[in-house]
Design a protein around this motif. Structure first.
Motif, PDB file in Angstrom:
ATOM      1  N   ILE A   1      37.655  40.016  27.096  1.00  0.00           N
ATOM      2  CA  ILE A   1      37.378  39.359  25.815  1.00  0.00           C
ATOM      3  C   ILE A   1      38.552  38.465  25.445  1.00  0.00           C
ATOM      4  N   SER A   2      38.245  37.387  24.750  1.00  0.00           N
ATOM      5  CA  SER A   2      39.303  36.456  24.377  1.00  0.00           C
ATOM      6  C   SER A   2      39.862  36.835  23.008  1.00  0.00           C
TER       7      SER A   2
ATOM      8  N   VAL B   1      41.349  37.306  37.627  1.00  0.00           N
ATOM      9  CA  VAL B   1      40.015  37.257  38.235  1.00  0.00           C
ATOM     10  C   VAL B   1      40.134  37.376  39.761  1.00  0.00           C
ATOM     11  N   THR B   2      41.091  36.654  40.320  1.00  0.00           N
ATOM     12  CA  THR B   2      41.290  36.698  41.764  1.00  0.00           C
ATOM     13  C   THR B   2      41.709  38.097  42.207  1.00  0.00           C
TER      14      THR B   2
ATOM     15  N   SER C   1      32.430  37.326  33.246  1.00  0.00           N
ATOM     16  CA  SER C   1      32.879  37.353  31.847  1.00  0.00           C
ATOM     17  C   SER C   1      33.886  36.249  31.551  1.00  0.00           C
ATOM     18  N   THR C   2      34.589  35.748  32.548  1.00  0.00           N
ATOM     19  CA  THR C   2      35.510  34.630  32.279  1.00  0.00           C
ATOM     20  C   THR C   2      34.801  33.281  32.407  1.00  0.00           C
ATOM     21  N   LEU C   3      33.830  33.225  33.299  1.00  0.00           N
ATOM     22  CA  LEU C   3      33.053  31.988  33.452  1.00  0.00           C
ATOM     23  C   LEU C   3      32.302  31.679  32.163  1.00  0.00           C
TER      24      LEU C   3
ATOM     25  N   GLU D   1      35.475  25.664  31.292  1.00  0.00           N
ATOM     26  CA  GLU D   1      36.326  24.494  31.563  1.00  0.00           C
ATOM     27  C   GLU D   1      37.490  24.847  32.495  1.00  0.00           C
ATOM     28  N   LEU D   2      37.905  26.120  32.434  1.00  0.00           N
ATOM     29  CA  LEU D   2      39.001  26.564  33.298  1.00  0.00           C
ATOM     30  C   LEU D   2      38.603  26.428  34.769  1.00  0.00           C
ATOM     31  N   TYR D   3      37.373  26.771  35.035  1.00  0.00           N
ATOM     32  CA  TYR D   3      36.862  26.669  36.405  1.00  0.00           C
ATOM     33  C   TYR D   3      36.585  25.206  36.757  1.00  0.00           C
ATOM     34  N   GLN D   4      35.936  24.508  35.823  1.00  0.00           N
ATOM     35  CA  GLN D   4      35.563  23.109  36.073  1.00  0.00           C
ATOM     36  C   GLN D   4      36.792  22.272  36.433  1.00  0.00           C
TER      37      GLN D   4
END
Ligand SMILES: Cc1cc2nc3c(=O)[nH]c(=O)nc-3n(C[C@H](O)[C@H](O)[C@H](O)COP(=O)(O)O)c2cc1C
Ligand code: SF4
Ligand code: SF4
Ligand code: FES
Lengths: 239, 595
Positions: free
Chosen positions: B440-441, B473-474, B543-545, B550-553
């Motif tokens: 959760i953020s 995540v990794t 849950s992070t996606l 935008e972090l992934y993008q």
């Protein structure tokens, strides 16, 4: 009074103690499967037979049939997931169908045809796996093993020998042979054993019989696995 | 060696269920399981050698090939990483002249990573020949290197290297109220066991291991089964990264936990109990054994307990490095001496558990709470918490905060209050329930600790603004791939694919379609996997996606297709072989600059 459940809206009778797979097969309803074989204790590992039972994903080969179950089997979504699972099995090993002796008689390939799998979708793993050609009559090509344990079960349950086992964890899962050398030649396996004939893929092959039936005249060259499976289910599903 | 093994196997009464314990002893003595040992054990236990090899290759702490005389494992939990683990393992590797994941040529030392060792509040942590190392620093590493080069037995190393603190920071009903020896059991006897079960039902107690199944209902099912034998198992596998509360409970509250197990046994009618203790916590074994001994002496275990005519004994069984053995049916398989592969269900353990007999499996904290309820009744417990989550929850808080440690909070407490209590500032987000839970953020801190909102088995990892979420995540995604038991296709292959895919994106080789493909794969692994491990393995990504698309993008290249590997990097070997390093011997990642 007969008990019934429904599969894709069709009423299907079953007896207590049957799995959904057994009830379906008896009623001539095909549920895709690889690790299941009617003669052996179910394993429930390949997950190709996943059906939705009252909204929940269950493995048809292990899940008990029960009165009033509403089962979804042949739906676009479920078959799409099954296709992806089949693709996973392809990329995990090294399956070069055109050069495999089993082509046309291979259930992995046949399920892929049935599910209309046209590519691998996922990146290939290209694992390094050895072959065991030590046995005079039987060959193991580990590149094609999908860890269904049918050979393990056949050897234990029918041949009474315990020649095979799975070892390792996760992606390092591999088939091992119950001999001090680890080689098949030192095992009690003979070419007549059920375990030598049960492999759904080309991982366990009888030597020098590969091309007795020419490519193009083999089972799944002409028949969909759904028909073959239902017509031969109670008799011989293996070749 | 045969004499040693003969004696060992005889001590275990030739029981195949004790295979893990037997292999642990062989591994400890020889630093691997020699093939002659396998053949010999197979012979005297009348097991196929393949069964033993299967077990060895399944558990991380067993080896078919010699490990170092000093086997060093460094905890690979994200919390250890946040405390500087990477630099420390490099230092060890350099000073000991051994690459990570290998054994030194002279066989003196081996070095490798291991999954979270449950010492997240005092990391970076590790294990040397099974003994826990805490609060590693460059100075401590120097000391360890010296001790190894002096060939000093680990048993003689300075105690401070192995010091473990309990760090109990906040207590509530469970951890405050004293429980005199035998009092809960006496209260249960006085009240009657059926009435005690009703009391537990009224308390609303739900399992503390994560899933939150109603405890009274589980016990009722087991009790109703027709059977001659039943079992009670305490799940102390505590493998979820970031969880360490069961370690502390067993170190300080073991009497209460065992008392809860004994009450459970009386209620369901079990005569044998097991404490399945993760291998990483083997340092607790002696202490727990002596507590069991004391309880036997006090008439609280053994025959005719408290003169009430029922008998119950508890045996401690150690795991050997496999997160999946926390899953209750895999745990039972492991107790039976097998690989920890989750069973097909139904049947459930309450009807067909250990050796096919009705069995209850509960978390350490669940037994602690049950003992509390047996003694004090359900009222004060049920008055705490929310409608669906009664009582308190014991959290293991770690990561970026001033006071990591053990906290007991009433269910319903907001995340904000928890963060305040442990001195967390500048929070980016919190991983609740470990890798298999939810991220959760900082915008969601008004959410609550509760089964109906944010459930956790105890893991609570805090990240501050300096952290990169994708690092965790990794780390988590690699953890699941490493711990997948490999039984079912979607998880065995799927977790490895997730690992490849997340690495590809994080390393900057992702392109437009990759995020969609990643999400699809996540859904497949989640919905098709056989057990909870596979079903939650995609949670860190999902849950992070959801929260930071935008972090992934941002990591994707602006091309529609990108090879899944580094083209120039792949040419390195060719360059070395041809001794070339000119411009033409390098390759740009094609299309990188094109839209
Ligand atoms: C992969 C996996 C790991 C688990 N690890 C643990 C664990 O370490 N401790 C635990 O109590 N429960 C763990 N569980 C949950 C157990 O399967 C089980 O639900 C629990 O022990 C039941 O006890 P409870 O009802 O008291 O919570 C795990 C489940 C899964 C799927
Ligand atoms: S060798 Fe064939 S039968 Fe045996 S586990 Fe592998 S795929 Fe299944
Ligand atoms: S989901 Fe993963 S851990 Fe669970 S049975 Fe399948 S492979 Fe094993
Ligand atoms: S056929 Fe059911 S899981 Fe393989």
């Amino acid at each position: 009074m007969n008990k019934t459940l429904s599969i894709d809206g069709q009423e299907i009778p079953f007896e207590d103690g049957q799995t959904i797979m057994q009830a379906a097969t008896a009623a001539k309803v095909y549920i895709p499967h690889l690790c299941h074989h009617p003669e052996f204790t179910p394993h429930g590992s390949c997950k190709l037979c996943t059906v939705k039972v009252n909204g929940r994903n269950c493995s048809a080969c292990t899940f008990p049939a029960a009165e009033g179950q509403e089962v979804l089997n042949n739906t676009t979504d479920i078959n799409e997931d099954r296709k992806k699972i089949t693709q996973m099995l392809f990329v995990e090993g090294n399956h070069f169908c055109p050069s495999c002796e089993k082509t046309g008689n291979c259930q992995l390939q046949a399920v892929a045809y049935h599910l209309n799998m046209l590519d691998n979708h996922f990146p290939l793993f290209y694992p390094q796996r050895a072959m065991d050609a030590s046995h005079p009559e039987v060959l193991i090509d580990h590149n094609r093993c999908i860890f269904c344990t049918l050979c393990v079960r056949a050897s234990q349950e029918q041949d009474g020998k315990n020649v095979f086992a799975l070892s390792g964890r996760g992606i390092n899962k591999h088939l091992i042979v119950n001999t001090p050398s680890g080689k098949l030649k030192d095992s009690a396996l003979v070419a007549d054993d059920r375990a030598a004939h049960i492999c759904p893929t080309g991982a366990i092959l009888i030597k020098r019989t590969g091309y007795t039936i020419p490519i193009g005249q083999r089972i799944y060259d002409h028949h969909d696995i759904s028909d073959v499976s239902l017509t031969t289910a109670e008799a011989q599903h293996d070749h | 060696m045969h004499i040693f093994i003969d004696k060992l196997v005889a001590e275990h009464q030739f029981k195949t269920t004790d295979l893990l314990a037997i292999l642990r002893a062989i591994q400890a003595r020889y630093h691997y399981i020699p093939s002659s040992a396998i053949t010999h054990v197979a012979k005297i236990l009348a097991l196929p050698a393949t069964h033993i090899i299967g077990v060895i290759e399944f558990y991380s702490f067993f080896h078919l090939h010699p490990q170092g005389d000093y086997e060093i494992l460094i905890s690979d939990s994200i919390t250890d990483a946040m405390l500087g683990k990477a630099a420390l393992i490099d230092l060890l590797s350099k000073k000991l002249h051994v690459a990570v994941g290998t054994v030194r040529d002279d066989g003196l030392v081996s070095l490798a990573n291991t999954s979270c060792t449950g010492l997240c509040d005092q990391g970076p942590a590790g294990l040397v020949n099974g003994h826990p190392l805490t609060q590693l620093t460059p100075e401590r590493i120097d000391l360890i290197v010296t001790l190894i080069h002096q060939h000093l037995p680990v048993e003689d190393w300075p105690a401070e290297l192995f010091a473990i603190t309990d760090n109990i920071k906040k207590t509530d009903v469970l951890l405050t109220q004293p429980m005199p020896l035998g009092s809960a059991l006496t209260a249960a006897c006085t009240r009657g066991f059926t009435e005690t079960l009703a009391e537990i039902e009224r308390s609303g107690l739900r399992g503390r291991g994560g899933a939150g199944f109603k405890t009274a209902m589980k016990w009722q099912f087991c009790r109703e089964e027709h059977a001659d034998t039943r079992y009670v198992i305490c799940n102390a596998d505590e493998g979820e990264p970031g969880t360490f509360k069961d370690r502390v409970l067993l170190n300080q509250y073991a009497h209460q936990v065992f008392e809860g197990m004994t009450v459970a046994a009386a209620i369901v009618g079990a005569t044998q109990g097991f404490l399945y203790l993760r291998g990483e916590y083997s340092f607790l074994y002696e202490k727990l054994s002596s507590i069991l001994h004391a309880r036997r002496e006090a008439g609280l275990l053994g025959e005719n307990i408290l003169g009430q005519g029922f008998s119950f004994t508890i045996k401690i069984c150690l795991g050997a490095g496999a997160y999946i053995c926390g899953e209750e049916s895999a745990l039972i398989e492991s107790l039976e001496g097998n690989m920890g592969i989750p069973r097909n269900r139904p049947p459930y353990p309450v009807t067909h558990g250990y050796l096919g007999k009705p069995t209850i499996v509960n978390n350490v904290e669940t037994f602690l709470a049950a003992a509390h309820i047996a003694l004090h009744g359900s009222a004060d417990f049920a008055n705490i918490g929310t409608q669906q989550s009664k009582g308190t929850k014991i959290l293991s808080i770690c990561g970026d905060c001033l006071h990591p440690g053990i906290y007991e909070f009433a269910f319903g407490t907001t995340i904000k209050d928890i963060l305040e209590a442990c001195g967390a500032t500048d929070v980016l987000g919190v991983q609740i329930g470990g890798p298999s839970g939810t991220f959760i953020s900082a915008q969601e801190v008004e959410r609550r600790l509760a089964f109906e909102d944010l459930a956790t088995g105890g893991s609570f990892i805090i990240f501050n603004q300096t952290r990169n979420i994708l690092d965790s995540v990794t780390n988590f995604t690699h953890f699941f791939a490493h711990e997948s038991c490999g039984f079912c296709t979607p998880c065995r292959v799927g977790t490895s694919l997730l690992k490849q895919q997340i690495d590809k994106i994080v390393e900057g080789h992702g392109s437009a379609g990759d995020i969609v493909a990643l999400e699809e794969l996540c859904q497949l692994v989640k919905s098709q996997s056989h057990c909870g491990l596979g079903q939650t393995a995609a949670n860190p990504i999902l849950s992070t996606l959801e929260r930071y698309p935008e972090l992934y993008q941002r990591l994707l290249k602006k091309i529609s297709y990108e090879p899944g590997f580094d083209l120039n990097g792949a040419l390195a070997t060719a360059r070395r072989l041809t001794q070339r390093d000119d411009a033409a011997a390098h390759l740009a990642q094609l299309g990188e600059d094109y839209e």
